[in-house]
Design an enzyme around this catalytic site. Structure first.
Site, PDB file in Angstrom:
ATOM      1  N   LYS A  48      99.867 117.259 -55.690  1.00 48.23           N
ATOM      2  CA  LYS A  48     100.629 118.504 -55.601  1.00 48.23           C
ATOM      3  C   LYS A  48     101.664 118.482 -54.488  1.00 48.23           C
ATOM      4  O   LYS A  48     101.874 119.463 -53.779  1.00 48.23           O
ATOM      5  CB  LYS A  48      99.701 119.723 -55.440  1.00 48.23           C
ATOM      6  N   THR A  51     105.261 114.886 -56.849  1.00 50.90           N
ATOM      7  CA  THR A  51     105.237 113.599 -57.553  1.00 50.90           C
ATOM      8  C   THR A  51     106.099 113.621 -58.810  1.00 50.90           C
ATOM      9  O   THR A  51     106.906 112.713 -59.041  1.00 50.90           O
ATOM     10  CB  THR A  51     103.797 113.215 -57.950  1.00 50.90           C
ATOM     11  N   HIS A 108      97.959 108.721 -56.432  1.00 48.55           N
ATOM     12  CA  HIS A 108      97.620 109.619 -55.326  1.00 48.55           C
ATOM     13  C   HIS A 108      96.640 108.957 -54.362  1.00 48.55           C
ATOM     14  O   HIS A 108      96.090 109.619 -53.474  1.00 48.55           O
ATOM     15  CB  HIS A 108      96.981 110.906 -55.858  1.00 48.55           C
ATOM     16  N   SER A 138      98.662 125.142 -54.216  1.00 50.61           N
ATOM     17  CA  SER A 138      99.016 124.502 -55.481  1.00 50.61           C
ATOM     18  C   SER A 138      97.846 123.717 -56.049  1.00 50.61           C
ATOM     19  O   SER A 138      97.580 123.745 -57.257  1.00 50.61           O
ATOM     20  CB  SER A 138     100.224 123.585 -55.268  1.00 50.61           C
ATOM     21  N   SER A 229     116.518 120.040 -61.022  1.00 52.76           N
ATOM     22  CA  SER A 229     116.301 121.331 -60.360  1.00 52.76           C
ATOM     23  C   SER A 229     115.038 121.961 -60.934  1.00 52.76           C
ATOM     24  O   SER A 229     114.620 121.661 -62.060  1.00 52.76           O
ATOM     25  CB  SER A 229     117.493 122.258 -60.587  1.00 52.76           C
TER      26      SER A 229
END
Length: 296
Positions: A48, A51, A108, A138, A229
């Site tokens: 979170k 990535t 991760h 998150s 974006s």
């Protein structure tokens, strides 16, 4: 990817002192033997921490801004997640093994658990760090839509576990510090910050392009900024995990991409929780040159 039966949420399992999701831990022996290639690019983060965002940025650079090529498949197939292992499905390591070069991969894992082949092949690695307060929120919300995780409990319970490192991938503090230390000795590692990317995406995309040795025209830069974006990513079904198995991400419960901001923690943390968190942050991060912004 397909599985016939739902899988139960199981407790975390330790791998060399680090807690991982049960199914990931069971498959770690395969991940440990993963064979990197010299031309691989690995994106590594604590979960979170941006990535998917960075993955899409790099895909745009690799595809010279061709959005159709970037949309050829879901992000999980374009950027194999080497840690991934769910009963009845192809593992991330297996998918990566059959992916042609040049590969963009993600993980991760704490630096100590990363397959040694990445270091032996001198692969380029991009690490992204995000402030822990927003990560905690998150990550908590992600537990509800990603059913390979254990039950998260209440927010106060989860926050306590997060601060203690009793969540998948272990301590956020150790993760960011250990990768930061590695960046000081491994020249092929670019260490980025989520907050910097949000504050000035053009500047950070230029850093990434330079690190990759990629020529970056003004047109490619602007296309990449627009395509990656938050507003575009949120509606991009190939980037926001629409179409993946609901065990991995169930977007019917809540969207994978929630807000994409810095400072959401202010809406969740109580005053007491924030004070306690700040004390623990100060204790854990003493002696490091790392600096994190919790607002911009």
């Amino acid at each position: 990817m397909a599985t016939k039966e739902p899988v139960p949420r199981l407790p975390l399992k330790m791998v060399r002192g680090y807690p991982l999701m049960h199914y990931f831990a069971e498959n770690y022996a395969q991940v440990e033997k993963f064979q990197a290639r010299p031309e691989d690019l690995l994106i590594c983060t604590y979960t979170k921490s941006g990535t998917t965002w960075v993955s899409e940025v790099i895909e745009m650079l690799y595809c010279d801004g061709d959005t159709e090529k970037c949309g050829r498949d879901i992000i999980l197939n374009r950027v194999p997640f080497i840690d991934l292992a769910i009963p009845g499905m192809e593992t991330g390591a297996e998918l990566a093994a059959r992916t042609p070069s040049p590969r963009i991969l993600k993980s991760h894992l704490p630096v100590q658990l990363l397959p040694q082949s990445f270091w032996k092949k001198n692969c380029k690695i991009i690490y992204v760090a995000r402030n822990p307060k927003d990560v905690a929120i998150s990550f908590y919300n992600f537990h509800f839509i990603s059913k390979v995780h254990p039950e998260p409990g209440t927010w106060p319970e989860f926050l306590q576990n997060f601060m203690a490192g009793n969540v998948s991938y272990g301590s956020w503090y150790d993760h960011v510090k250990d990768w930061w230390a590695k960046a000081q000795t491994y020249p092929n590692l670019l260490y980025l910050f989520y907050e910097d990317m949000l504050e000035d995406p053009r500047r950070e995309i230029c850093k990434i392009a330079k690190f990759l040795g990629k020529d970056l025209s003004t047109e490619l830069l602007e296309k990449t900024v627009h395509h990656t974006s938050f507003e575009q990513m949120k509606t991009n079904s190939k980037a926001n995990y629409d179409g993946v198995h609901p065990i991995i991400v169930d977007n019917s419960i809540a969207p994978f991409m929630r807000k994409g901001i810095v400072g959401d923690w202010k809406n969740i943390f109580t005053v007491a929780q924030n004070e306690k968190f700040d004390q623990e942050f100060k204790r854990q991060m003493s002696g490091t040159t790392l600096f994190f912004r919790t607002y911009i």
